[in-house]
Enzyme design. Structure first.
Site, PDB file in Angstrom:
ATOM      1  N   ASP A   1      -7.056   4.380  -4.370  1.00  0.00           N
ATOM      2  CA  ASP A   1      -7.855   4.460  -2.991  1.00  0.00           C
ATOM      3  C   ASP A   1      -8.287   5.642  -2.777  1.00  0.00           C
ATOM      4  O   ASP A   1      -8.688   6.645  -3.820  1.00  0.00           O
ATOM      5  CB  ASP A   1      -6.330   3.265  -2.148  1.00  0.00           C
ATOM      6  CG  ASP A   1      -6.922   2.908  -0.348  1.00  0.00           C
ATOM      7  OD1 ASP A   1      -8.530   2.016  -0.953  1.00  0.00           O
ATOM      8  OD2 ASP A   1      -7.098   4.256   0.611  1.00  0.00           O
TER       9      ASP A   1
ATOM     10  N   LYS B   1       0.723  -1.237  -0.151  1.00  0.00           N
ATOM     11  CA  LYS B   1       0.157   0.310   0.546  1.00  0.00           C
ATOM     12  C   LYS B   1       1.350   1.625   0.102  1.00  0.00           C
ATOM     13  O   LYS B   1       2.432   1.119   0.604  1.00  0.00           O
ATOM     14  CB  LYS B   1      -1.114   0.220   1.486  1.00  0.00           C
ATOM     15  CG  LYS B   1      -1.919   0.916   0.965  1.00  0.00           C
ATOM     16  CD  LYS B   1      -2.801   0.270   0.390  1.00  0.00           C
ATOM     17  CE  LYS B   1      -4.081   0.760   0.258  1.00  0.00           C
ATOM     18  NZ  LYS B   1      -5.549   0.169  -0.270  1.00  0.00           N
TER      19      LYS B   1
HETATM   20  P1  NDP Z   1     -12.354   8.065  -2.538  1.00  0.00           P
HETATM   21  O1  NDP Z   1     -11.789   8.603  -2.458  1.00  0.00           O
HETATM   22  O2  NDP Z   1     -13.272   7.563  -4.085  1.00  0.00           O
HETATM   23  O3  NDP Z   1     -14.273   8.258  -1.435  1.00  0.00           O
HETATM   24  C1  NDP Z   1     -14.103   8.909   0.347  1.00  0.00           C
HETATM   25  C2  NDP Z   1     -15.737   8.763   0.743  1.00  0.00           C
HETATM   26  O4  NDP Z   1     -14.945   8.192   1.768  1.00  0.00           O
HETATM   27  C3  NDP Z   1     -15.932   9.765   0.098  1.00  0.00           C
HETATM   28  O5  NDP Z   1     -17.115   9.984   0.278  1.00  0.00           O
HETATM   29  C4  NDP Z   1     -15.224  10.741   1.108  1.00  0.00           C
HETATM   30  O6  NDP Z   1     -14.864  11.880   1.731  1.00  0.00           O
HETATM   31  C5  NDP Z   1     -15.246  10.012   2.265  1.00  0.00           C
HETATM   32  N1  NDP Z   1     -14.137  10.028   3.617  1.00  0.00           N
HETATM   33  C6  NDP Z   1     -12.811   9.814   3.233  1.00  0.00           C
HETATM   34  N2  NDP Z   1     -11.953  10.135   4.805  1.00  0.00           N
HETATM   35  C7  NDP Z   1     -13.220  10.385   5.331  1.00  0.00           C
HETATM   36  C8  NDP Z   1     -12.828  10.815   6.569  1.00  0.00           C
HETATM   37  N3  NDP Z   1     -11.365  10.893   7.175  1.00  0.00           N
HETATM   38  N4  NDP Z   1     -13.903  10.865   7.122  1.00  0.00           N
HETATM   39  C9  NDP Z   1     -15.572  11.378   6.920  1.00  0.00           C
HETATM   40  N5  NDP Z   1     -15.408  10.330   5.643  1.00  0.00           N
HETATM   41  C10 NDP Z   1     -14.664  10.316   4.723  1.00  0.00           C
HETATM   42  O7  NDP Z   1     -12.546   6.616  -2.066  1.00  0.00           O
HETATM   43  P2  NDP Z   1     -12.622   4.808  -2.346  1.00  0.00           P
HETATM   44  O8  NDP Z   1     -14.342   5.407  -2.129  1.00  0.00           O
HETATM   45  O9  NDP Z   1     -11.877   4.628  -2.800  1.00  0.00           O
HETATM   46  O10 NDP Z   1     -12.301   3.758  -0.976  1.00  0.00           O
HETATM   47  C11 NDP Z   1     -13.378   4.630   0.022  1.00  0.00           C
HETATM   48  C12 NDP Z   1     -13.086   3.484   1.167  1.00  0.00           C
HETATM   49  O11 NDP Z   1     -13.000   2.197   0.530  1.00  0.00           O
HETATM   50  C13 NDP Z   1     -11.799   3.161   1.774  1.00  0.00           C
HETATM   51  O12 NDP Z   1     -11.407   2.939   3.084  1.00  0.00           O
HETATM   52  C14 NDP Z   1     -11.201   2.386   1.003  1.00  0.00           C
HETATM   53  O13 NDP Z   1      -9.690   1.758   1.722  1.00  0.00           O
HETATM   54  C15 NDP Z   1     -12.007   1.526   0.716  1.00  0.00           C
HETATM   55  N6  NDP Z   1     -11.743   1.026  -0.719  1.00  0.00           N
HETATM   56  C16 NDP Z   1     -11.288   1.406  -1.778  1.00  0.00           C
HETATM   57  C17 NDP Z   1     -11.174   0.329  -3.186  1.00  0.00           C
HETATM   58  C18 NDP Z   1     -10.993   0.856  -3.974  1.00  0.00           C
HETATM   59  O14 NDP Z   1     -11.335   0.114  -4.766  1.00  0.00           O
HETATM   60  N7  NDP Z   1     -11.615   2.382  -4.759  1.00  0.00           N
HETATM   61  C19 NDP Z   1     -10.905  -1.278  -2.976  1.00  0.00           C
HETATM   62  C20 NDP Z   1     -11.019  -1.283  -1.644  1.00  0.00           C
HETATM   63  C21 NDP Z   1     -11.326  -0.546  -0.605  1.00  0.00           C
HETATM   64  P3  NDP Z   1     -14.957  13.197   1.252  1.00  0.00           P
HETATM   65  O15 NDP Z   1     -15.280  13.397  -0.088  1.00  0.00           O
HETATM   66  O16 NDP Z   1     -15.279  14.592   2.318  1.00  0.00           O
HETATM   67  O17 NDP Z   1     -13.011  12.720   1.610  1.00  0.00           O
HETATM   68  O1  2IT Z   2      -8.165  -1.178  -0.079  1.00  0.00           O
HETATM   69  C1  2IT Z   2      -8.200  -2.237  -1.033  1.00  0.00           C
HETATM   70  O2  2IT Z   2      -8.250  -3.109  -1.530  1.00  0.00           O
HETATM   71  C2  2IT Z   2      -8.111  -0.943  -3.019  1.00  0.00           C
HETATM   72  N1  2IT Z   2      -7.556   0.454  -2.953  1.00  0.00           N
HETATM   73  C3  2IT Z   2      -7.541  -1.350  -3.949  1.00  0.00           C
HETATM   74  C4  2IT Z   2      -6.186  -1.999  -4.403  1.00  0.00           C
HETATM   75  C5  2IT Z   2      -5.731  -2.406  -5.879  1.00  0.00           C
HETATM   76  O3  2IT Z   2      -4.933  -2.820  -6.452  1.00  0.00           O
HETATM   77  O4  2IT Z   2      -6.698  -2.711  -6.761  1.00  0.00           O
END
Ligand code: NDP
Ligand code: 2IT
Length: 445
Positions: A165, A125
């Site tokens: 992420d 990561k």
């Molecule tokens: P994005 O940046 O697309 O969206 C993040 C969302 O979460 C936004 O709505 C943001 O609000 C909110 N957010 C982020 N930080 C905070 C915080 N400190 N407090 C409150 N709200 C917060 O990210 P993703 O959707 O990609 O990721 C979301 C979660 O999913 C993370 O935990 C990530 O690690 C996990 N994840 C993502 C994957 C992926 O493929 N993208 C895969 C597996 C897990 P705001 O706009 O106000 O910042």
């Molecule tokens: O937390 C996660 O699994 C991700 N942000 C996706 C990682 C990836 O390599 O697609």
């Protein structure tokens, strides 16, 4: 002292101040007691000592120039945690809260998550404390180029394959990929989540959210149930939240709530996802805008209430770590919530998880429930290596099968150790077994 307790004391002493990493490691280690305390092979091989220590952790300077000409400096990270079963694989997070503890917790979780997918990917990561909010496209581009100017020497399609992420989506992957290609003069599958015209995979954008719904659906089927008519609360409104909501709605559920870091909206008649996509993905605005567009929706500021106050059948935390606390869990359980699925990484604190499980809720831990994203990244790597592109349907079917496979692995492992229905223990053990076997096979490295 048991082997697990010994390791917990090593990290508590050696990783002082890394609260997120210690939290994540402890959760996994607690689950492993039933397996490692029974068989001395693990302790003899120093396996857990090796497992909690990253193979490599890189921290680097990222200098860039803002639109006013001022020099800015951010800190970059890449933690290459474990390569026992494949090249390091995991996302990059750009958020002001990013530090070594957060990147280590995410990298550690990724080891077991990637193992659960059944694909040959190790755990890693990275990211930066850079905040993309309020920056121009040009500023984001200059930052991404500078970040990759250092990172490129540490990664490669057979070494380490980053992806997105929080704060890293298609735009950022594009800028970083362009810079990697320019420096190395090679067009390879070094990043995933690429654009569809230049090596990206169909369905990667949707995969994490869709996968979350697929794994819960698999469980519901075992109960002769489904999503139809279920009331769902989702936190976050980013990549994971949006596509989880989309698939849940497609399967007949009503998503009534979503949030961002400033507050949440409640829309009794069901959220309009097109509006959410316009606000969050296209215009990069605040969620409060939603209630200006739909005046039958209510917006509540983060200081005045919690998204978990809204009664629901299924809660999907899809924003960030430690966003669902004990008090939230009590409220959810009290209002009849029967399923919690972690779209985010470690959104639920351990006490909240235990409370929900003790009240009979089915709890799907992130390392299983959100594995669809990295699994589809694995499928993107396959397509890049073979130099071909599969259709959306082909990728989607493979994703569904992978999520069903993860459900079976964690369900079977929980049963095998007499913990039927405890998917936290099941996922941790199932993910660990494969990595541990590879580490034992490969000797002391
Ligand atoms: P994005 O940046 O697309 O969206 C993040 C969302 O979460 C936004 O709505 C943001 O609000 C909110 N957010 C982020 N930080 C905070 C915080 N400190 N407090 C409150 N709200 C917060 O990210 P993703 O959707 O990609 O990721 C979301 C979660 O999913 C993370 O935990 C990530 O690690 C996990 N994840 C993502 C994957 C992926 O493929 N993208 C895969 C597996 C897990 P705001 O706009 O106000 O910042
Ligand atoms: O937390 C996660 O699994 C991700 N942000 C996706 C990682 C990836 O390599 O697609």
């Amino acid at each position: 002292m048991s082997y697990v307790d010994k390791i917990i004391s090593i990290i508590e002493k050696g990783d002082v101040g890394q609260s997120e990493f210690i939290q994540a490691a402890k959760e996994v280690l607690e689950s492993l007691r039933i397996i490692v305390d029974k068989d001395s092979v693990y302790e003899k091989a120093g396996l857990l000592e090796r497992l909690v220590e990253p193979e490599r952790a890189l921290i680097f300077r990222v200098p860039w120039t803002d639109d006013s000409g001022k020099v800015q400096v951010n800190r970059g990270f890449r933690v290459q945690f474990n390569s026992a079963i494949g090249p390091y694989k995991g996302g990059l997070r750009f958020h002001p809260s990013v530090n070594l503890s957060i990147i280590k917790f995410l990298g550690f979780e990724q080891i077991f998550k990637n193992s659960l997918t059944g694909l040959p990917m190790g755990g890693g990561k990275g990211g930066s404390d850079f905040d993309p909010k309020g920056k121009s496209d040009n500023e984001v581009m200059r930052f991404c180029q500078s970040f990759m100017t250092e990172l490129y020497r540490h990664i490669g399609p057979d070494t380490d394959v980053p992806a997105g992420d929080i704060g890293v989506g298609g735009r950022e992957i594009g800028f970083m990929y362009g810079q990697y290609k320019r420096i190395t003069n090679s067009f390879t599958g070094v990043l995933t989540g690429k654009g569809l015209g230049w090596g990206g995979s169909l369905a990667r954008t949707e995969a994490t959210g869709y996968g979350l719904i697929y794994i819960i659906d698999e469980y519901l089927r075992t109960k002769g149930d489904g999503f139809k008519g279920k009331k769902i609360v989702v936190s976050g409104s980013g990549n994971v939240a949006i596509f989880a909501a989309q698939k849940a709605m497609e399967l007949g559920a009503a998503v009534v709530s979503m949030s961002d870091s400033n507050g949440f909206i409640y829309h009794k008649n069901g959220i309009n996802l097109d509006t959410i996509k316009d606000i969050k993905l296209i215009n990069r605005e605040r969620l409060s805008k939603y209630a200006e567009i739909h005046n039958d929706a209510v917006y509540t500021d983060v200081n005045k209430g919690r998204v978990w106050d809204i009664p629901c059948d299924i809660a999907l935390p899809c924003a960030t770590q430690n966003e669902l606390l004990l008090e939230d869990a009590k409220k959810l359980a009290g209002s009849g919530c029967k399923i919690v699925g972690e779209g985010a990484n470690m959104p639920t604190t351990l006490d909240a998880t235990e409370l929900l499980q003790s009240k009979g809720a089915a709890f799907f831990p992130g390392k299983a429930a959100n594995a669809g994203g990295v699994a589809t990244s694995g499928l993107e790597m396959c397509q890049n290596s073979a130099r071909l592109s599969w259709s959306f349907e082909e990728v989607d079917v493979k994703l569904k099968n992978i999520m069903a496979g993860i459900f079976r692995s964690m369900d079977d492992a929980a049963r095998e150790f007499g913990k039927e229905g405890n998917f936290v223990i099941g996922a941790n053990i199932a993910g660990f077994k494969k990595v541990a076997k590879a580490m034992l096979d490969q000797g002391v490295i």
